[in-house]
Motif scaffolding. Structure first.
Motif: not given
Length: 323
Positions: A243-249, A217-229
């Motif tokens: 978006x180099x350097x982005x991180x929000x956990x 029902x929705x699409x995932x474009x990216x995760x916000x951690x420093x590594x793939x989940x």
């Protein structure tokens, strides 16, 4: 020697002190309330219910969830902070209480001084979700779309200062795009409107996004951690996506009112630590991208202080304001 006129007062004081000590020794002697300061069905609610279900049997008393949404999570937190300091009312804390407090200029309580952290319970990266019919299949395409239509795209959040809000504002700041914030009273109603097409995107907790992703029902474009989940191995991180350097956990704590006796805080910490080590809880959370934490009271205090410093700097740099 105690004056005979003061003897009754001394006896009453001694009795009260003894009663308090006894109450602490037998804690808990009645049900415990865990306040979730967001609407039911969101990531905070999901984590709180997982802990409550296992904590009750360990304490020998029910742990009852009470949802108290409002003011970006501060309505419920203020209720606990101003309540009795007896350990019978807990609150699940998020970035709104422990990291983004600088956003709130007129709070009627101080989360730092009025709440006593008990324990870190979990952390979980968010995932950038878009509605199914949005013509953007990647972060690069989303950025191009946003730049071609400044101020038209909308993103939802669980409220001002929530993890969803801060993740989106950090994204705005680092990409220089212009989109519109639509705050809700929790993550669940925000997700409902994404599914219904009323908003275009949101940064949702992995723990609650999986069901909608499985349903297509929705699409995932990216995760916000420093590594793939591991739960979404094919989805890049925001940083990988350009978006180099982005991180929000986002991280979650449990706190009580300041002044709760240390013996009760220690007992709650020990019992919740045991809950967080339960194999079935870990196995239930891991596929959802949720990492159980635990640790000492000092660990929780240290994490909150570090995150507050980080997000205060982001708020200043990005000039983030309440809407």
């Amino acid at each position: 020697m105690i004056n005979k006129f003061l003897q009754p007062l001394f006896a009453l004081s001694l009795c009260a002190a003894s009663s308090l000590a006894l109450a602490q020794d037998v804690f808990p002697s009645k049900p415990i309330k865990l306040v979730v300061p967001y609407a039911a069905g969101g990531p905070a609610d999901m984590l709180a219910r997982g802990v409550a279900d296992k904590l009750g049997p360990r304490l020998g008393q029910p742990v009852v969830i009470e949802n108290k949404p409002g003011a970006g999570g501060h309505t419920g937190a203020e209720l606990v902070a101003k309540g009795p300091a007896d350990g019978y009312t807990l609150v699940l804390g998020t970035i709104a209480h422990n990291g983004a407090v600088k956003l709130y200029k007129n709070l009627r309580y101080d989360p730092t001084s009025d709440l006593q952290p008990v324990i870190l319970i979990a952390e979980s990266p968010s995932v950038l979700l878009v509605k199914q019919d949005l013509p953007a299949k990647s972060v690069a395409e989303l950025l191009a779309l946003a730049r071609s239509q400044p101020g038209k795209l909308t993103y939802g959040s669980a409220g001002n200062g929530s993890a969803m809000h801060m993740a989106a504002e950090l994204f705005r700041y680092m990409t220089k795009i212009d989109y519109v914030h639509v705050p809700y009273r929790g993550g669940a109603p925000a997700m409902a409107d994404l599914l219904g097409g009323q908003i275009d995107l949101l940064f949702e907790s992995l723990g609650t996004a999986h069901q909608q992703l499985k349903g297509g029902k929705v699409r995932a474009l990216a995760v916000t951690g420093t590594t793939r989940n591991p739960s979404l191995p094919d989805v890049p991180t925001v940083a990988e996506a350009g978006v180099a350097g982005y991180s929000s956990v986002p991280w979650y704590t449990i706190s009580v009112a300041r002044g709760v006796p240390p013996s009760i805080v220690s007992k709650l910490n020990a019992e919740i630590n045991a809950v967080l080590k339960a194999p079935d809880l870990i196995q239930r959370w891991e596929p959802l991208g949720v990492l159980a934490l635990g640790g000492s009271v000092a660990d929780a205090v240290k994490r909150n202080q570090a995150e507050t410093a980080k997000w205060s700097a982001v708020i200043d740099a990005a000039n983030i304001k309440l809407e």
